[in-house]
Design an enzyme around this catalytic site. Sequence first.
Site, PDB file in Angstrom:
ATOM      1  N   SER A  73      24.023  67.799  26.257  1.00  0.00           N
ATOM      2  CA  SER A  73      23.072  66.692  26.152  1.00  0.00           C
ATOM      3  C   SER A  73      22.881  65.991  27.495  1.00  0.00           C
ATOM      4  O   SER A  73      21.770  65.550  27.821  1.00  0.00           O
ATOM      5  CB  SER A  73      23.544  65.701  25.085  1.00  0.00           C
ATOM      6  N   ALA A  83      30.778  67.804  31.164  1.00  0.00           N
ATOM      7  CA  ALA A  83      32.162  68.155  30.812  1.00  0.00           C
ATOM      8  C   ALA A  83      32.541  67.407  29.542  1.00  0.00           C
ATOM      9  O   ALA A  83      31.942  66.380  29.213  1.00  0.00           O
ATOM     10  CB  ALA A  83      33.110  67.784  31.944  1.00  0.00           C
ATOM     11  N   GLY A 116      32.957  73.386  27.130  1.00  0.00           N
ATOM     12  CA  GLY A 116      32.727  74.322  26.032  1.00  0.00           C
ATOM     13  C   GLY A 116      32.445  73.646  24.711  1.00  0.00           C
ATOM     14  O   GLY A 116      32.303  74.317  23.688  1.00  0.00           O
ATOM     15  N   GLU A 169      29.004  79.234  31.687  1.00  0.00           N
ATOM     16  CA  GLU A 169      29.217  78.104  32.606  1.00  0.00           C
ATOM     17  C   GLU A 169      30.249  78.481  33.669  1.00  0.00           C
ATOM     18  O   GLU A 169      30.082  78.184  34.852  1.00  0.00           O
ATOM     19  CB  GLU A 169      29.693  76.880  31.820  1.00  0.00           C
TER      20      GLU A 169
HETATM   21  C1  5RP Z   1      28.848  72.872  26.986  1.00  0.00           C
HETATM   22  C2  5RP Z   1      29.661  71.974  27.838  1.00  0.00           C
HETATM   23  C3  5RP Z   1      29.130  70.605  28.073  1.00  0.00           C
HETATM   24  O1  5RP Z   1      29.068  70.381  29.429  1.00  0.00           O
HETATM   25  C4  5RP Z   1      30.049  69.591  27.439  1.00  0.00           C
HETATM   26  O2  5RP Z   1      30.229  69.948  26.080  1.00  0.00           O
HETATM   27  C5  5RP Z   1      29.474  68.182  27.547  1.00  0.00           C
HETATM   28  O3  5RP Z   1      28.383  68.048  26.687  1.00  0.00           O
HETATM   29  P1  5RP Z   1      27.540  66.724  26.576  1.00  0.00           P
HETATM   30  O4  5RP Z   1      26.821  66.554  27.873  1.00  0.00           O
HETATM   31  O5  5RP Z   1      26.600  66.995  25.421  1.00  0.00           O
HETATM   32  O6  5RP Z   1      28.475  65.574  26.287  1.00  0.00           O
HETATM   33  O7  5RP Z   1      30.689  72.318  28.339  1.00  0.00           O
HETATM   34  O8  5RP Z   1      29.486  74.087  26.751  1.00  0.00           O
END
Ligand code: 5RP
Length: 218
Positions: A30, A83, A95, A103
């Site tokens: 996001s 992250a 992840g 990634e």
């Molecule tokens: C996806 C990731 C994202 O970077 C992590 O989950 C953070 O997500 P968000 O920006 O929605 O908080 O590693 O595999």
Amino acid sequence: MTQDELKKLVAQAALEYVEEGSILGVGTGSTVDFFIDALKASGKSIPACVSSSVRSTQKLQALGYKVLDLNEIDEISVYVDGADEINADFDMIKGGGGALTREKIVASVSKKFVCIADKSKKVDVLGRFPLPVEVIPMAVNAVAGKLRAMGGKPVERDFTTDNGNRILDVGGLQITDPKSMEDAVNAIAGVVTVGLFARRGADVLLLGTPQGVKKFER
Ligand code: 5RP
């Protein structure tokens, strides 16, 4: 400020690192979605991107960006990604969105990894967020058993990755030595990728706080 407002703040701040005329590495999640929107609104000129997921590729293409296969290029100057957790040494858990393998591959060929995260992601010790592990489907039970023996509590996610694999989310870990844990989980037969990014962590952290964006560099 809401978490989404903090994510938008760091997404905007990451534009400073975008090198016009260079191929840009784009992560998933996001926060990255906000970054892609900010990139478009900025009008910065990018010849092409490399993306870490089908989700980001579709969003980039819908906005008119060219997305290259990683096999078409040798190196990326800047990679922007989010992250789930990051510590003071720039080691990360990633992840949560299930894109950890791509990634990690894109990060491995990028000269600079810019991590964009809201303040909730900054931790002293990694592990409160369940550690995602991408696993070959036939090995799910076998890998889960090995992870239990290491003290973890794996739960299979109801999700299939872009690579056709499964994810185990491993709770109950206090990751005090992220590099060793990354090596140990990677060594389990059937593991494709562990969502610990310690061997190749971030180079820059842009942290969204109500007081503004805090910048940390290695
Ligand atoms: C996806 C990731 C994202 O970077 C992590 O989950 C953070 O997500 P968000 O920006 O929605 O908080 O590693 O595999």
